[in-house]
Design an enzyme around this catalytic site. Structure first.
Site, PDB file in Angstrom:
ATOM      1  N   THR A 386     110.833   0.216 -11.467  1.00  0.00           N
ATOM      2  CA  THR A 386     111.421  -1.369 -12.320  1.00  0.00           C
ATOM      3  C   THR A 386     112.369  -1.085 -13.079  1.00  0.00           C
ATOM      4  OG1 THR A 386     109.622  -2.120 -11.328  1.00  0.00           O
ATOM      5  CG2 THR A 386     110.787  -3.292 -12.979  1.00  0.00           C
ATOM      6  N   ASN A 406     110.593  -4.016  -7.269  1.00  0.00           N
ATOM      7  CA  ASN A 406     109.085  -3.892  -6.940  1.00  0.00           C
ATOM      8  C   ASN A 406     109.370  -2.753  -6.451  1.00  0.00           C
ATOM      9  OD1 ASN A 406     106.460  -3.977  -6.534  1.00  0.00           O
ATOM     10  ND2 ASN A 406     106.388  -4.828  -4.648  1.00  0.00           N
TER      11      ASN A 406
HETATM   12  O1  DON Z   1     106.681  -7.520 -11.137  1.00  0.00           O
HETATM   13  C1  DON Z   1     105.565  -6.075 -11.179  1.00  0.00           C
HETATM   14  O2  DON Z   1     104.151  -6.423 -11.790  1.00  0.00           O
HETATM   15  C2  DON Z   1     105.539  -5.216  -9.413  1.00  0.00           C
HETATM   16  N1  DON Z   1     107.070  -4.949  -8.934  1.00  0.00           N
HETATM   17  C3  DON Z   1     106.880  -4.885 -10.254  1.00  0.00           C
HETATM   18  C4  DON Z   1     107.042  -3.122  -9.801  1.00  0.00           C
HETATM   19  C5  DON Z   1     107.189  -1.845 -11.121  1.00  0.00           C
HETATM   20  O3  DON Z   1     107.307  -2.063 -12.324  1.00  0.00           O
HETATM   21  C6  DON Z   1     108.287  -0.944  -9.866  1.00  0.00           C
HETATM   22  N2  DON Z   1     108.363   0.573 -11.266  1.00  0.00           N
HETATM   23  N3  DON Z   1     107.861   1.533 -11.242  1.00  0.00           N
END
Ligand code: DON
Length: 578
Positions: A386, A406
């Site tokens: 992310t 994601n």
């Molecule tokens: O919205 C969320 O909590 C997840 N889809 C976040 C994904 C994420 O942080 C991946 N990163 N390292």
């Protein structure tokens, strides 16, 4: 004799030193500048990718405000950081408008298509089909990024949408030079990404060979899509040619997103969740993110102890963090989901009295056990990604934004012809009560799949204000389930331990999420401390791991900004307004 001469010289040095120390004013920036932050007296952008930060800083120099800069950086990251920057995903933006003294929370989280249903990821045996939830055309929610960025720019920016999109269009059209980081990140997922014809075309050479550092990647289809957005605003994505390409692909390959889903998608302004930590206001995202609620809940619990006296990352300090995290994440699994579909008890969870009840349950010498231990945080071969960025302008406007596909490169599926990757955010729903998702997070009915619902997120873009109400910190992080605890440690490092932003960013972090019952830690937490934690009864992970990647800006109240990119991930950059 010699001894007494030496003593006299020594005394003289002490006197001279104290005279000069008394004569000099204590340097104002000393604590703030430890660990080498970037400093500016005008504006700044900090993001995971240096070129995108520079794009934002240049927009500030052209007279744009923090919102223009953030939106320009957001679109640029879609080109330069394809693993997480995106137009096919979604996220959350916190904005502080200095003139109105107002904090805004924009929800541009993906939305379940109207044909989605509760058990859509269960196989005939009733178990979750992880491939379908995470790597199929049905893994994607209706993308929200374009609606969110355009909403922010059109309502709160100073420049035109065309101006802020221009750098991203140029980067996509003229090409970006492949860095070692980008080459490695693509190569590591070559097999999965090449399974999709569009992704293979966009991110690999014609013969399927991997790009090498120094090569140039041109993204002409993406440039054309961005140009349609520049010309027509959000309609350039949710209607017309781009929408037609998305729908065509859905129809050809069994996806659920329809043209009606795209047309009806809107970014929503929500009321920020704000808490008070020893007089400082901490504001973050409300549902469908769980970030704001649990950040405030954990800070409320922790406020009851003198953390500073315990010492940063001492065993007693980490014990209190872990026990607060354990309780917050247990609540998350039961109470959190999209508040438009489920009555999330926001007021109760962020109530100081509730925090004090939880605090009283915590034994200060012994770890509690997370009940009902289930399969835990899956140590995934597939890394996740992310990205957070922060922007601050000369007028004191602030943006704190986290957005995502994601997983790294989302579902791995690109919209053929439109040049962008689709998210796999449907996996953030609870596909089956008690079954862990890609981050080992469990949930239930509050976060079940329903048409039009937004999956629960951990993303926690945050803005902190000093007791007089002036913004002093913009921060946030990637890291799936670890986001909220990473952000909380950033807030505590700054507010409680008086660390400058670069030191606060570099300091070792810990994480606990109730299930699995495991304390995760970064290298730098001492073996002695880990031993003491084990003696208290904590189950400590057998090896360190990397937790989050915050991209933050701090202000000292005198108009000086301090920016720090996270040294944990290569390629990030804090760039001051030129
Ligand atoms: O919205 C969320 O909590 C997840 N889809 C976040 C994904 C994420 O942080 C991946 N990163 N390292």
């Amino acid at each position: 004799m010699i001894k007494s001469v030496l003593r006299t010289i020594g005394a003289l040095i002490v006197v001279l030193f104290s005279v000069s120390a008394n004569a000099d004013r204590q340097p104002l920036l000393d604590s703030k500048t430890r660990f080498h932050p970037v400093i500016s007296q005008t504006g700044m952008v900090v993001s995971q990718e240096m070129i995108a930060s520079q794009v934002g800083a240049d927009i500030l120099a052209k007279g744009g405000n923090a919102i223009d800069a953030a939106v320009a950086t957001g679109f640029a990251l879609a080109v330069t950081l394809p693993r997480a920057g995106n137009i096919g995903g979604g996220g959350f933006m916190m904005i502080y408008l200095a003139e109105e003294n107002k904090t805004i929370a924009i929800d541009y989280r993906e939305m379940a298509p109207s044909e989605a249903f509760k058990d859509m990821f269960l196989n005939p045996e009733g178990d979750v089909d992880n491939r379908k939830a995470q790597f199929s055309i049905q893994s994607s929610g209706v993308p929200g990024t374009v609606a969110g960025l355009v909403h922010a720019q059109e309502n709160y920016g100073k420049l035109s949408l065309k101006q802020v999109l221009k750098p991203a269009i140029n980067l996509a059209r003229n090409g970006i030079t492949v860095t070692i980081t980008l080459a490695e990140s693509l190569a590591a997922r070559s097999e999965r990404l090449q399974m999709d014809a569009g992704t293979k075309k966009y991110f690999f050479k014609k013969d399927g060979a991997e790009y090498q550092p120094g090569d140039v990647i041109r993204q002409r289809d993406l440039a054309a899509t961005l140009a349609r957005i520049a010309a027509n605003g959000a309609a350039g994505f949710y209607q017309g040619k781009t929408a037609a390409m998305i729908v065509d692909q859905m129809e050809r390959t069994g996806g659920l997103i329809t043209s009606a889903d795209l047309e009806s998608y809107v970014a929503l302004e929500r009321t920020p969740v704000c808490g008070d930590y020893r007089g400082s206001k901490v504001c973050a995202m409300p549902p469908p993110s769980s970030g704001g609620i649990h950040l405030v809940q954990m800070l409320n619990i922790l406020e009851g102890w003198d953390l500073k006296a315990l010492g940063h990352n001492s065993a007693d300090y980490i014990h209190r963090l872990v026990e607060s995290m354990r309780r917050a994440y247990a609540d998350r699994s039961l109470y959190l989901g999209d508040s438009d579909f489920f009555p999330v008890p926001l007021a109760q969870l962020t109530d100081k009295k509730y925090a004090s009840t939880l605090r009283q349950q915590i034994d200060l010498d012994h770890a509690s056990r997370s009940e009902d231990v289930r399969p835990g945080l899956v140590d995934r071969a597939e890394s996740t990604e992310t990205t957070h960025f922060s922007a601050w302008d000369q007028w004191g406007n602030v943006v704190s934004n986290t957005y995502t596909l994601n997983f790294s490169y989302g579902s791995g599926i690109s919209v053929d012809g439109a040049g962008f990757l689709l998210n796999n955010e449907m996996d953030d729903f609870s596909a089956k009560p008690g079954s862990p998702n890609g981050y080992g997070l469990v949930g239930g009915i509050a976060n079940s799949i329903q048409p039009g619902k937004r999956p629960l997120s951990s993303m926690t873009p945050t803005i902190v204000f000093d007791p007089a109400g002036a913004p002093i910190l913009a921060t946030g992080s990637p890291g799936g389930s670890t986001i909220i605890t990473v952000v909380m440690q950033m807030v505590l490092n700054v507010l409680e331990f008086d660390m400058g932003i670069a030191e606060a960013t570099a300091a070792s972090r810990i994480h606990h999420q109730w299930l699995p019952d495991n304390v995760y830690y970064e290298s730098g937490v001492s073996a002695d401390t880990l031993r003491l934690l084990r003696e208290m009864g904590h189950i400590v992970n057998d090896q360190p791991r990397r937790l989050g990647a915050s991209e933050s800006i701090e202000a000292n109240g005198d108009g000086v900004l301090f920016g720090a990119e996270d040294p944990r991930r290569h390629g990030s950059g804090a760039v001051a307004q030129p």
